[in-house]
Enzyme design. Sequence first.
Site, PDB file in Angstrom:
ATOM      1  CB  SER A   8      12.453  12.705   2.848  1.00 50.02           C
ATOM      2  OG  SER A   8      12.233  11.336   3.036  1.00 50.02           O
ATOM      3  CG  HIS A  33       9.476  14.582   4.934  1.00 51.81           C
ATOM      4  ND1 HIS A  33       8.201  15.155   5.401  1.00 51.81           N
ATOM      5  CD2 HIS A  33       9.226  13.450   4.517  1.00 51.81           C
ATOM      6  CE1 HIS A  33       7.160  14.601   4.846  1.00 51.81           C
ATOM      7  NE2 HIS A  33       7.664  13.230   4.457  1.00 51.81           N
ATOM      8  CG  ASP A  35       8.645   9.655   4.396  1.00 47.62           C
ATOM      9  OD1 ASP A  35       7.866  10.285   4.457  1.00 47.62           O
ATOM     10  OD2 ASP A  35       9.821  10.166   3.973  1.00 47.62           O
ATOM     11  CG  MET A  37       6.546   4.105   5.114  1.00 42.06           C
ATOM     12  SD  MET A  37       7.581   3.809   3.454  1.00 42.06           S
ATOM     13  CE  MET A  37       7.728   5.521   2.662  1.00 42.06           C
ATOM     14  CG  HIS A  66       4.352  11.670   5.317  1.00 43.47           C
ATOM     15  ND1 HIS A  66       4.805  11.249   4.076  1.00 43.47           N
ATOM     16  CD2 HIS A  66       3.054  11.251   5.328  1.00 43.47           C
ATOM     17  CE1 HIS A  66       3.906  11.068   3.212  1.00 43.47           C
ATOM     18  NE2 HIS A  66       2.760  10.936   4.061  1.00 43.47           N
ATOM     19  CG  MET A  68       2.989   7.421   4.355  1.00 39.51           C
ATOM     20  SD  MET A  68       4.448   7.343   2.900  1.00 39.51           S
ATOM     21  CE  MET A  68       5.647   8.017   4.466  1.00 39.51           C
ATOM     22  CG  MET A 137       1.155  11.679  -0.447  1.00 48.36           C
ATOM     23  SD  MET A 137       2.934  11.868   0.148  1.00 48.36           S
ATOM     24  CE  MET A 137       3.974  10.767  -0.809  1.00 48.36           C
ATOM     25  CG  ASP A 175       6.618  13.601   0.594  1.00 51.25           C
ATOM     26  OD1 ASP A 175       7.804  13.372   0.312  1.00 51.25           O
ATOM     27  OD2 ASP A 175       6.133  12.798   1.713  1.00 51.25           O
TER      28      ASP A 175
HETATM   29  C1  DX5 Z   1       7.383   8.628  -0.037  1.00 55.82           C
HETATM   30  C2  DX5 Z   1       7.650   9.366   1.152  1.00 55.82           C
HETATM   31  C3  DX5 Z   1       8.465  10.659   0.730  1.00 55.82           C
HETATM   32  C4  DX5 Z   1       9.944  10.112   0.147  1.00 55.82           C
HETATM   33  C5  DX5 Z   1      10.326  11.384  -0.764  1.00 55.82           C
HETATM   34  O1  DX5 Z   1       6.212   7.526   0.272  1.00 55.82           O
HETATM   35  O2  DX5 Z   1       6.646   9.896   1.753  1.00 55.82           O
HETATM   36  O3  DX5 Z   1       8.740  11.532   1.805  1.00 55.82           O
HETATM   37  O4  DX5 Z   1      10.872   9.948   1.053  1.00 55.82           O
HETATM   38  O5  DX5 Z   1      11.264  10.844  -1.600  1.00 55.82           O
HETATM   39  P1  DX5 Z   1      11.742  11.376  -3.011  1.00 55.82           P
HETATM   40  O6  DX5 Z   1      12.008  12.817  -2.763  1.00 55.82           O
HETATM   41  O7  DX5 Z   1      13.006  10.759  -3.241  1.00 55.82           O
HETATM   42  O8  DX5 Z   1      10.642  11.254  -3.863  1.00 55.82           O
HETATM   43 ZN    ZN Z   2       6.986  11.708   3.226  1.00 55.95          ZN
END
Ligand code: DX5
Ligand code: ZN
Length: 216
Positions: A8, A33, A35, A37, A66, A68, A137, A175
Site C-alpha cells: 500500500s 494497493h 488507498d 480516502m 481501495h 474509502m 479490513m 488489509d
Molecule cells: C487503511 C488502508 C490500508 C493501509 C494498510 O485504511 O486501507 O491499505 O495502508 O497499512 P498497514 O499495512 O500499515 O496497516
Molecule cells: Zn487499503
Amino acid sequence: MKHLIAPSILTADFGHLEKDIQMLNTSSADWIHIDVMDGVFVPNISFGFRVIKTIKKLAQKPLDVHLMIIEPERYFTEFRDAGADIISFHYEASVHLHRSVQMIKELGMKAAVALNPHTPVQVLENILPDLDMVLIMTVNPGFGGQKFIESSYRKIRQLKQLIIDRKLEVIIEVDGGVDFINTAKLVEAGVDVLVAGNTVFSAPDPIDAIKKLKIV
Ligand code: DX5
Ligand code: ZN
C-alpha cells in the site's frame, strides 16, 4: 493459488513517489494497493485522480484501488480512466451493491467489496457469485500502521468456507496490520492477497520485506 502481495503506497514517501514505484516495479510485489480516502467515510483524506494517473504512468503492475469514500459509484469511470485495474468499494458505503459491481465490470475492471471489521461476511452471501474479490479490513480503515484485529481470522475462515461450499473462484484480500508474524496464519486461513503498508515501507529494505512476505 500462491498468495499475492499488494504493497500500500499510503505509507510511501510522497516526496519521492517515483522512486518508490520504481522500487515496487523491481520487487516481487504483485499489485500496487492505492488507498483513496474522502475524509467522510473515514477520518482521513489521501489523494485523488491525478496522483493515481501519475502512478499508472510509472507502474508496471496492476493498480488495486481501495475506495474509502461515500457514494463510490459516482467515480468508477474516473478511477478507470485514471488507471485502476481492480476496484474495491465498501459495503458500508453503498446501497446498490449489485448495480455497483456490474458497473465496475462493464468498465472493464475487476470488482471487489470491502468489509469493515464489524461487518459479518454473511451480508455478501447473495452477491458473492458476482464478485472477483472480497477485501476484509483487518484494522479500522483510515490509517496505516495500526494493530491487526485478531478476530479477523474467524471471518476469513467463514468467508473461505462460503466460497468453497459454493464452488466459487472469488479471492480474499486482507488489509491492515499485516506483518511477518501473522502472514503465515492468514494464508493458512485462506487469504489470497495480502496488503502491506507499514511492514514494507518502514522496513530498512522494502524489497527484502516484500520477498519475506511472499515466502511463507
Ligand atoms: C487503511 C488502508 C490500508 C493501509 C494498510 O485504511 O486501507 O491499505 O495502508 O497499512 P498497514 O499495512 O500499515 O496497516
Ligand atoms: Zn487499503
